[in-house]
Motif scaffolding. Sequence first.
Motif, PDB file in Angstrom:
ATOM      1  N   UNK A   1       0.829  -1.210   0.000  1.00 58.47           N
ATOM      2  CA  UNK A   1       0.000   0.000   0.000  1.00 58.47           C
ATOM      3  C   UNK A   1       0.860   1.256   0.000  1.00 58.47           C
ATOM      4  N   UNK A   2       1.932   1.257   0.795  1.00 60.20           N
ATOM      5  CA  UNK A   2       2.826   2.419   0.835  1.00 60.20           C
ATOM      6  C   UNK A   2       3.476   2.639  -0.531  1.00 60.20           C
ATOM      7  N   UNK A   3       3.858   1.552  -1.189  1.00 61.57           N
ATOM      8  CA  UNK A   3       4.435   1.682  -2.529  1.00 61.57           C
ATOM      9  C   UNK A   3       3.432   2.313  -3.492  1.00 61.57           C
ATOM     10  N   UNK A   4       2.204   1.850  -3.451  1.00 58.84           N
ATOM     11  CA  UNK A   4       1.184   2.396  -4.347  1.00 58.84           C
ATOM     12  C   UNK A   4       0.930   3.869  -4.053  1.00 58.84           C
ATOM     13  N   UNK A   5       0.778   4.209  -2.787  1.00 56.93           N
ATOM     14  CA  UNK A   5       0.426   5.581  -2.423  1.00 56.93           C
ATOM     15  C   UNK A   5       1.528   6.563  -2.795  1.00 56.93           C
ATOM     16  N   UNK A   6       2.774   6.241  -2.437  1.00 57.58           N
ATOM     17  CA  UNK A   6       3.853   7.192  -2.708  1.00 57.58           C
ATOM     18  C   UNK A   6       4.269   7.183  -4.174  1.00 57.58           C
ATOM     19  N   UNK A   7       4.005   6.082  -4.892  1.00 61.74           N
ATOM     20  CA  UNK A   7       4.214   6.103  -6.343  1.00 61.74           C
ATOM     21  C   UNK A   7       3.230   7.063  -6.998  1.00 61.74           C
ATOM     22  N   UNK A   8       1.999   7.109  -6.477  1.00 66.87           N
ATOM     23  CA  UNK A   8       1.019   8.068  -6.991  1.00 66.87           C
ATOM     24  C   UNK A   8       1.469   9.495  -6.723  1.00 66.87           C
ATOM     25  N   UNK A   9       2.082   9.727  -5.567  1.00 63.70           N
ATOM     26  CA  UNK A   9       2.622  11.064  -5.286  1.00 63.70           C
ATOM     27  C   UNK A   9       3.683  11.425  -6.317  1.00 63.70           C
ATOM     28  N   UNK A  10       4.555  10.484  -6.619  1.00 68.34           N
ATOM     29  CA  UNK A  10       5.643  10.747  -7.562  1.00 68.34           C
ATOM     30  C   UNK A  10       5.123  11.056  -8.961  1.00 68.34           C
ATOM     31  N   UNK A  11       3.992  10.443  -9.328  1.00 73.48           N
ATOM     32  CA  UNK A  11       3.435  10.669 -10.667  1.00 73.48           C
ATOM     33  C   UNK A  11       2.542  11.901 -10.726  1.00 73.48           C
ATOM     34  N   UNK A  12       2.183  12.432  -9.552  1.00 70.45           N
ATOM     35  CA  UNK A  12       1.230  13.539  -9.509  1.00 70.45           C
ATOM     36  C   UNK A  12       1.821  14.802 -10.129  1.00 70.45           C
ATOM     37  N   UNK A  13       0.952  15.597 -10.729  1.00 67.86           N
ATOM     38  CA  UNK A  13       1.398  16.848 -11.366  1.00 67.86           C
ATOM     39  C   UNK A  13       0.860  18.087 -10.654  1.00 67.86           C
ATOM     40  N   UNK A  14      -0.033  17.887  -9.667  1.00 65.85           N
ATOM     41  CA  UNK A  14      -0.554  19.018  -8.900  1.00 65.85           C
ATOM     42  C   UNK A  14      -0.503  18.680  -7.415  1.00 65.85           C
ATOM     43  N   UNK A  15      -0.510  19.721  -6.588  1.00 70.69           N
ATOM     44  CA  UNK A  15      -0.526  19.510  -5.151  1.00 70.69           C
ATOM     45  C   UNK A  15      -1.778  18.764  -4.713  1.00 70.69           C
ATOM     46  N   UNK A  16      -2.902  19.080  -5.344  1.00 68.46           N
ATOM     47  CA  UNK A  16      -4.138  18.421  -4.963  1.00 68.46           C
ATOM     48  C   UNK A  16      -4.092  16.924  -5.247  1.00 68.46           C
ATOM     49  N   UNK A  17      -3.490  16.532  -6.360  1.00 71.58           N
ATOM     50  CA  UNK A  17      -3.403  15.106  -6.665  1.00 71.58           C
ATOM     51  C   UNK A  17      -2.418  14.406  -5.731  1.00 71.58           C
ATOM     52  N   UNK A  18      -1.391  15.123  -5.284  1.00 70.19           N
ATOM     53  CA  UNK A  18      -0.491  14.557  -4.272  1.00 70.19           C
ATOM     54  C   UNK A  18      -1.251  14.335  -2.978  1.00 70.19           C
ATOM     55  N   UNK A  19      -2.058  15.322  -2.603  1.00 69.42           N
ATOM     56  CA  UNK A  19      -2.876  15.234  -1.399  1.00 69.42           C
ATOM     57  C   UNK A  19      -3.813  14.035  -1.483  1.00 69.42           C
ATOM     58  N   UNK A  20      -4.452  13.862  -2.618  1.00 70.92           N
ATOM     59  CA  UNK A  20      -5.386  12.755  -2.794  1.00 70.92           C
ATOM     60  C   UNK A  20      -4.681  11.404  -2.732  1.00 70.92           C
ATOM     61  N   UNK A  21      -3.412  11.371  -3.141  1.00 75.49           N
ATOM     62  CA  UNK A  21      -2.676  10.105  -3.172  1.00 75.49           C
ATOM     63  C   UNK A  21      -2.417   9.553  -1.774  1.00 75.49           C
ATOM     64  N   UNK A  22      -2.165  10.433  -0.820  1.00 79.40           N
ATOM     65  CA  UNK A  22      -1.780   9.945   0.516  1.00 79.40           C
ATOM     66  C   UNK A  22      -2.656  10.489   1.636  1.00 79.40           C
ATOM     67  N   UNK A  23      -3.644  11.286   1.306  1.00 81.93           N
ATOM     68  CA  UNK A  23      -4.432  11.954   2.339  1.00 81.93           C
ATOM     69  C   UNK A  23      -5.078  11.005   3.321  1.00 81.93           C
TER      70      UNK A  23
END
Length: 404
Positions: free
Chosen positions: A331-353
């Motif tokens: 789960x941690x791999x999936x969540x932080x990989x989504x952060x790495x692929x994110x292009x906006x702060x909001x999508x980073x927030x959604x990835x790990x919020x």
Amino acid sequence: MAGTDPQVEKFLQALVEELVIPVSRYEQAETSYKSLGDWFHRPESSVRNFGPAVYVQGSFRLGTAIRPINDTEEYDIDSVCELRTLTKSDLTQFDLKQLLGQEIKAYHDAKGMTKPVREGRRCWVLSYANGAQFHMDVVPALPNGVEQKLLLERAHFDPKWADSAIAITDRDVPTYRLRSDIWPRSNPKGYGEWFRSRMASILLRQKQLLVESLRRQGITASIEKLPDYRVHTPLQAAVMLLKRHRDNMFASEPDVKPISVIITTLAGHSYGEQDTIAGALYSILEGMDRYIRHDGTKYIIPNPTDPFENFADKWEREPRKAEAFFRWLEQARQDFARVARATTLQSMNEAVGVRMGTALSERAVRRVGGSSGGLLRAASAAPAGAVPTFGNAPRVPTTPKGFA
């Protein structure tokens, strides 16, 4: 390329800043265990002649302590009281625990503390006033460096960290009330030095930068006198992020929650001296399960300072704990990989919020959005090697760094 956007690093830095405990908490912990040490050395003390030494262990020693999830939780300050002139042949574990317990209870009464002293399996627990929001676990101990060094050398293990080893009490072991050489072992100082060795060069660089910054502000400072807790390396930051992610993921399953020493140990082995939080985090997540061995019967995560101790010893008896660890890691791999692929702060927030905590993650977004420098200094791009892939390739166990 995904994972190299400086905004990703800023977001991770902001998450860490929201997790970092105030310097005053470290100072409070230091004051508390030094006060207890002074009590043990007072003229009337029954342990004064046994060379009592009180020191902190655990996350406060490692610089990986994080804020409680809410105001109802307390900071857990783990400490040791080592009676340095006694040996295991002088008394039983029970005797040692009662000897320290009498002094701790007297300290409690003399300081006007209202919450009662509690006895734990291995320690005494001092609970401070509600406003302090912390309690201190005090583990009675004796020196065990000589015996530990011989034990490791006979087994052809590296005794590098053995000098600071200690013997501790545990009321659940058969020898608790017997005069015996067989005591539970620990080595918080050695473990702290091992963890520090995994980040030594970047810790020095960060302390140098902070000292230079303080001097520019007219504040006298030196690297030698600057406490380690004034800075946080990428390794420490990654451990803090992973611990909070773990805390929220297992909020409803505390009995199987992966323990911090396993996360910290595997992170220490997997860290590759990256100089960004993103680089460290993705290197750790990609590699940490490579340092889990399986001998055909059980999982093994050796203590870096004592290879005879298996941090995963409960996994064999409680397979749900092993399953929970690997479920969390994925789960941690999936969540932080989504952060790495994110292009906006909001999508980073959604990835790990959800697993970092919605309120905490949103505060981090606001911190980055309103940042004009300061703590969130511009981050250099994470190296290409930090881009998370987290594939399903079979792991080939290797020898953890720091072992013979």
